[in-house]
Design a protein around this motif. Structure first.
Motif, PDB file in Angstrom:
ATOM      1  N   GLN A 212      -8.473 -52.867 -26.419  1.00 41.06           N
ATOM      2  CA  GLN A 212      -7.469 -53.223 -25.428  1.00 41.06           C
ATOM      3  C   GLN A 212      -6.379 -54.080 -26.073  1.00 41.06           C
ATOM      4  OE1 GLN A 212      -9.042 -53.718 -21.218  1.00 41.06           O
ATOM      5  NE2 GLN A 212     -10.580 -54.875 -22.351  1.00 41.06           N
ATOM      6  N   VAL A 214      -2.764 -56.520 -24.923  1.00 42.15           N
ATOM      7  CA  VAL A 214      -1.836 -57.077 -23.936  1.00 42.15           C
ATOM      8  C   VAL A 214      -0.640 -57.632 -24.694  1.00 42.15           C
ATOM      9  CG1 VAL A 214      -1.477 -58.689 -22.042  1.00 42.15           C
ATOM     10  CG2 VAL A 214      -3.750 -57.703 -22.419  1.00 42.15           C
ATOM     11  N   ARG A 251      -6.425 -49.188 -24.324  1.00 39.83           N
ATOM     12  CA  ARG A 251      -5.769 -49.543 -23.068  1.00 39.83           C
ATOM     13  C   ARG A 251      -4.681 -50.595 -23.346  1.00 39.83           C
ATOM     14  NH1 ARG A 251      -8.496 -52.239 -19.437  1.00 39.83           N
ATOM     15  NH2 ARG A 251      -7.845 -51.081 -17.584  1.00 39.83           N
ATOM     16  N   MET A 253      -1.581 -53.206 -21.696  1.00 38.75           N
ATOM     17  CA  MET A 253      -0.799 -53.856 -20.648  1.00 38.75           C
ATOM     18  C   MET A 253       0.448 -54.423 -21.306  1.00 38.75           C
ATOM     19  SD  MET A 253      -1.580 -56.944 -17.934  1.00 38.75           S
ATOM     20  CE  MET A 253      -1.929 -55.822 -16.569  1.00 38.75           C
ATOM     21  N   GLN A 288      -0.526 -50.236 -18.223  1.00 40.05           N
ATOM     22  CA  GLN A 288      -0.022 -50.916 -17.044  1.00 40.05           C
ATOM     23  C   GLN A 288       1.167 -51.778 -17.484  1.00 40.05           C
ATOM     24  OE1 GLN A 288      -2.942 -53.069 -14.712  1.00 40.05           O
ATOM     25  NE2 GLN A 288      -4.546 -51.584 -15.196  1.00 40.05           N
ATOM     26  N   THR A 289       2.157 -51.915 -16.613  1.00 41.64           N
ATOM     27  CA  THR A 289       3.308 -52.752 -16.927  1.00 41.64           C
ATOM     28  C   THR A 289       3.489 -53.813 -15.855  1.00 41.64           C
ATOM     29  OG1 THR A 289       4.838 -51.259 -15.795  1.00 41.64           O
ATOM     30  CG2 THR A 289       4.500 -50.904 -18.160  1.00 41.64           C
ATOM     31  N   THR A 304       1.325 -64.645 -15.300  1.00 39.06           N
ATOM     32  CA  THR A 304       0.803 -63.273 -15.303  1.00 39.06           C
ATOM     33  C   THR A 304      -0.645 -63.208 -15.760  1.00 39.06           C
ATOM     34  OG1 THR A 304       1.450 -62.754 -17.607  1.00 39.06           O
ATOM     35  CG2 THR A 304       3.120 -62.441 -15.888  1.00 39.06           C
ATOM     36  N   ARG A 307      -3.442 -61.309 -13.511  1.00 40.84           N
ATOM     37  CA  ARG A 307      -3.453 -59.846 -13.572  1.00 40.84           C
ATOM     38  C   ARG A 307      -3.855 -59.353 -14.957  1.00 40.84           C
ATOM     39  NH1 ARG A 307       1.512 -55.809 -11.857  1.00 40.84           N
ATOM     40  NH2 ARG A 307       0.653 -53.917 -12.814  1.00 40.84           N
ATOM     41  N   ALA A 308      -3.435 -60.062 -15.998  1.00 40.78           N
ATOM     42  CA  ALA A 308      -3.812 -59.657 -17.351  1.00 40.78           C
ATOM     43  C   ALA A 308      -5.322 -59.745 -17.544  1.00 40.78           C
ATOM     44  CB  ALA A 308      -3.089 -60.519 -18.379  1.00 40.78           C
ATOM     45  N   PHE A 311      -7.072 -56.954 -15.848  1.00 38.72           N
ATOM     46  CA  PHE A 311      -6.960 -55.755 -16.688  1.00 38.72           C
ATOM     47  C   PHE A 311      -8.031 -55.762 -17.777  1.00 38.72           C
ATOM     48  CE2 PHE A 311      -5.324 -54.285 -20.806  1.00 38.72           C
ATOM     49  CZ  PHE A 311      -5.074 -52.945 -20.545  1.00 38.72           C
TER      50      PHE A 311
END
Length: 324
Positions: A212, A214, A251, A253, A288-289, A304, A307-308, A311
């Motif tokens: 993943q 971010v 994945r 973000m 995801q953005t 943020t 939400r991060a 994710f």
């Protein structure tokens, strides 16, 4: 990355907002969903029946709800570091370490350091999210500068002066995880600004290492004012690495402030998240953005985190059935 003068001016302004971030963190805590809320329940629901997952969300019931994480600075011998040793800020949740405890590695920006990440209150903010979601994880931020002051791009210098990509993907993992080596699925890479670029590039270059990514205020093309990559920049461009073998299940973000117009050598960060997201979707990859209010600053990025973390938790809990 932006030209040296422009980026340094922009990011130093962002760094000056660290003190103001303390107020932001207080506001974030007041507005956070309560433990056991919809996001945490969704993370628990992501556990597939019969899935052999070591990550079991316990919203509001983990040790981080009652006790803060612990900070330490690890120093690892490394060529190109100012004193020959490259530090890593590590924040661990209460209790013993284990190979089923996820790790989030964080990369700082071009004019900042691992200490700026620490001093922005990132550890405390993520402690809150661990309690809310019921999933604890280690946070580790390596130092990404080099003795000559070049913009490193979190890479290995073509001329051999430093090898920061190798440090992040090998030495830092060994130093942070020790004998409790994590499986790929429990290891994520995040970053801010130049670190946001690194958070996209390094997983695509090392798909067996991270599952993943971010990226906060990142860019997804090579922007290399110090010529770190020499005559082979394309091998480090996230937007050119999406057809590489093994990257298809990573994945992503992507977080970009609505008012972030931080300059790059060509263009700016504005629009980079959506540009890269379109390429990821074209390749049937997960993305995801987020476009929060604000510009290139901790005040934009820290709010943020809920939400991060949702994710990341979704990936950590749901991916176990796939292995890796």
């Amino acid at each position: 990355m932006f030209t040296t003068l422009s980026r340094r001016t922009a990011v130093l302004v962002a760094s000056s907002l660290v003190v103001a971030t303390a107020g932001t963190l207080a506001a974030v805590r007041d507005e956070m969903p309560q433990p056991g809320g919809a996001a945490a329940q969704a993370a628990g629901a992501a556990m597939l029946p019969g899935a052999d997952s070591a990550v079991h969300p316990r919203p509001g019931e983990v040790a981080s709800c009652d006790k803060a994480g612990t900070n330490e600075i690890i120093k690892v011998p490394d060529k190109g570091a100012p004193d020959g040793k490259r530090p890593i800020w590590v924040r661990r949740p209460p209790g013993p370490d284990s190979d089923d405890l996820p790790v989030l590695y964080l990369l700082h920006g071009s004019t900042t350091t691992h200490l700026d990440v620490r001093d922005a209150g990132v550890g405390e903010a993520l402690d809150e999210q661990m309690c809310r979601t019921g999933v604890e994880f280690v946070v580790a931020a390596p130092f990404g500068q080099e003795v000559g002051g070049s913009d490193t791009e979190w890479g290995d210098a073509a001329d051999g002066d430093f090898a920061i990509e190798t440090f992040v993907t090998e030495k830092a993992i060994k130093a942070v995880e020790g004998e409790n080596t994590r499986p790929r699925r429990l290891r994520a890479l995040g970053g801010f600004s130049m670190g946001g670029y690194g958070a996209a590039a390094l997983p695509l270059r090392h798909p067996d290492t991270y599952a993943q990514a971010v990226s906060w205020a990142g860019y997804f093309k090579v922007d290399d004012p110090s010529d770190t990559f020499g005559d082979n920049p394309g091998a480090h461009a996230p937007d050119r690495l999406l057809d590489e073998p093994g990257v298809e299940d990573i994945r992503f973000m992507l977080v970009e402030g609505k008012d972030d117009h931080t300059p790059l050598q060509t263009g700016s960060i504005h629009g980079e998240a959506e540009r890269f997201a379109k390429l990821l979707r074209k390749n049937d990859m997960s993305v995801q953005t987020m476009h929060p209010e604000g510009g290139h600053s901790w005040e934009t990025w820290v709010p943020t985190f809920p939400r991060a973390v949702d994710f990341l938790v979704e990936g950590w809990t749901a991916s176990a059935a796939k292995g890796g």
